[in-house]
Design an enzyme around this catalytic site. Structure first.
Site, PDB file in Angstrom:
ATOM      1  N   LYS A  87     -45.868 -30.398  -5.606  1.00  0.00           N
ATOM      2  CA  LYS A  87     -44.548 -31.430  -5.153  1.00  0.00           C
ATOM      3  C   LYS A  87     -44.925 -32.377  -4.002  1.00  0.00           C
ATOM      4  O   LYS A  87     -44.645 -33.472  -4.167  1.00  0.00           O
ATOM      5  CB  LYS A  87     -43.494 -30.281  -4.877  1.00  0.00           C
ATOM      6  CG  LYS A  87     -43.002 -29.608  -6.246  1.00  0.00           C
ATOM      7  CD  LYS A  87     -42.120 -28.556  -5.955  1.00  0.00           C
ATOM      8  CE  LYS A  87     -41.794 -27.849  -7.252  1.00  0.00           C
ATOM      9  NZ  LYS A  87     -41.161 -26.430  -7.043  1.00  0.00           N
ATOM     10  N   GLN A 131     -37.628 -22.785  -3.550  1.00  0.00           N
ATOM     11  CA  GLN A 131     -38.600 -22.079  -4.748  1.00  0.00           C
ATOM     12  C   GLN A 131     -38.459 -20.896  -5.178  1.00  0.00           C
ATOM     13  O   GLN A 131     -37.964 -19.870  -4.357  1.00  0.00           O
ATOM     14  CB  GLN A 131     -40.040 -22.365  -4.066  1.00  0.00           C
ATOM     15  CG  GLN A 131     -41.199 -22.224  -4.898  1.00  0.00           C
ATOM     16  CD  GLN A 131     -41.437 -23.427  -5.922  1.00  0.00           C
ATOM     17  OE1 GLN A 131     -40.963 -24.192  -5.626  1.00  0.00           O
ATOM     18  NE2 GLN A 131     -41.766 -22.908  -7.112  1.00  0.00           N
ATOM     19  N   ASP A 166     -32.618 -29.303  -8.255  1.00  0.00           N
ATOM     20  CA  ASP A 166     -33.187 -28.400  -9.396  1.00  0.00           C
ATOM     21  C   ASP A 166     -32.142 -28.408 -10.282  1.00  0.00           C
ATOM     22  O   ASP A 166     -32.220 -28.050 -11.596  1.00  0.00           O
ATOM     23  CB  ASP A 166     -33.251 -27.339  -8.987  1.00  0.00           C
ATOM     24  CG  ASP A 166     -34.883 -26.644  -8.751  1.00  0.00           C
ATOM     25  OD1 ASP A 166     -35.773 -27.319  -9.292  1.00  0.00           O
ATOM     26  OD2 ASP A 166     -35.239 -26.203  -7.805  1.00  0.00           O
TER      27      ASP A 166
HETATM   28  N1  GUN Z   1     -40.268 -21.973  -9.882  1.00  0.00           N
HETATM   29  C1  GUN Z   1     -40.787 -22.022 -10.936  1.00  0.00           C
HETATM   30  N2  GUN Z   1     -40.119 -23.296 -11.755  1.00  0.00           N
HETATM   31  C2  GUN Z   1     -39.150 -23.533 -10.718  1.00  0.00           C
HETATM   32  C3  GUN Z   1     -38.251 -24.903 -10.633  1.00  0.00           C
HETATM   33  O1  GUN Z   1     -38.405 -25.609 -11.548  1.00  0.00           O
HETATM   34  N3  GUN Z   1     -37.514 -24.809  -9.384  1.00  0.00           N
HETATM   35  C4  GUN Z   1     -37.447 -24.062  -8.579  1.00  0.00           C
HETATM   36  N4  GUN Z   1     -36.707 -24.112  -7.531  1.00  0.00           N
HETATM   37  N5  GUN Z   1     -38.465 -22.978  -8.625  1.00  0.00           N
HETATM   38  C5  GUN Z   1     -39.266 -22.830  -9.710  1.00  0.00           C
END
Ligand code: GUN
Length: 283
Positions: free
Chosen positions: A51, A95, A118
């Site tokens: 990211k 996360q 998200d």
């Molecule tokens: N962990 C795995 N995929 C994701 C996601 O799309 N968003 C978040 N916040 N954590 C994750």
């Protein structure tokens, strides 16, 4: 024999990066995303690295907060509330998974829905499920964007989604329904999974179960979206589908790695830009 299209998620994420970069040039300041990691889950650290790399290419600022897993849930909520109030932070991402015993639903619902990049808060999922989507979760958005590169009309297509999580399966099922598909939402208790899949025009697998989708699951020409990411004992990254077996049978398939993963990262920033453009809630 079908000529199977490999859907290149990396290439599409790169193209989207260039398009978004142009948009951001017109902003008064670069968008800013706060990323919170509680603890040091190795897989989460890798996802966050991807990211941050994408953000850097895009010209988006990322504030990364790695917090102690021994902090209390209340102090994590207070920290998120401060970010909610900070006008220089446009989006907030916690996360997942959170370490035990954090209540991820409570934590995600502490994020201001307007900053919930998200789209996983009850508010944003609620809007999606009542047919008024605001911020849509990133992996389902990525799956739909990849599907749209090979499917022009979803109406009446049979879709099987394997998985019913809040992160992927449920919201993706809703998006496919809204697009006009006839949906089977399969999961670990589903009987005759292969029969359901064999009847499908679209199969999306989000289980993390390596080798689940074999050639006798897929009808000729069907599109397979592989959301699974697992590591073999030899350290190779693989998806849920036996991709080699499906070549010549599936109409199109997303590779792992290089399919859904890079597009999901891209969708986070698409959501962030939409938040900055304030075109989600003010309509
Ligand atoms: N962990 C795995 N995929 C994701 C996601 O799309 N968003 C978040 N916040 N954590 C994750």
């Amino acid at each position: 024999m079908v000529s199977t299209v490999l859907i290149d998620g990396k290439k599409q994420a790169d193209e989207l990066c260039l398009q978004m970069k142009e948009k951001i040039k017109n902003f008064s300041r670069p968008p800013c995303l706060a990323v919170i990691l509680v603890g040091d889950n190795p897989a989460s650290l890798i996802y966050i690295k991807h990211k941050r790399k994408y953000a850097e290419r895009l010209g988006v600022s990322v504030k990364f907060y790695q917090l102690s897993p021994v902090m209390t849930e209340d102090s994590l909520c207070s920290f998120i509330k401060e970010l909610n109030e900070n006008p220089l932070i446009d989006g907030i991402l916690v996360q997942l998974p959170l370490p035990f015993p954090f209540d991820s639903y409570k934590i995600i619902d502490t994020i201001d829905p307007h900053k919930d990049v998200d789209g996983l808060s009850s508010t944003n999922l609620g809007y999606l499920f009542v047919g008024q989507p605001r911020i849509i979760p990133c992996t389902p958005l990525a799956c739909m964007a990849l599907l749209k590169t090979v499917v022009s009309d979803f109406s009446g297509l049979n879709a099987v989604v394997i998985g019913r999580s809040r992160l992927v399966g449920k919201p993706l099922g809703q998006l496919l329904l809204d697009a006009g598909c006839t949906l089977i939402q399969a999961h670990s208790q589903t009987k005759n999974l292969s029969e359901h899949c064999k009847n499908a025009d679209i199969v999306v697998s989000a289980t993390g179960h390596t080798g689940l989708i074999k050639k006798d699951f897929i009808k000729a020409g069907a599109v397979v979206i592989d959301v699974g990411i697992s590591r073999t004992p030899e350290g190779k990254i693989v998806g849920d589908a036996c991709a080699d077996e499906l070549m010549g049978i599936a109409g199109a398939i997303t590779p792992v790695p290089g399919g859904v993963g890079p597009m999901t990262v891209s969708m986070i920033f698409q959501n962030l830009i939409s938040i900055c453009e304030k075109n989600l809630y003010n309509r």
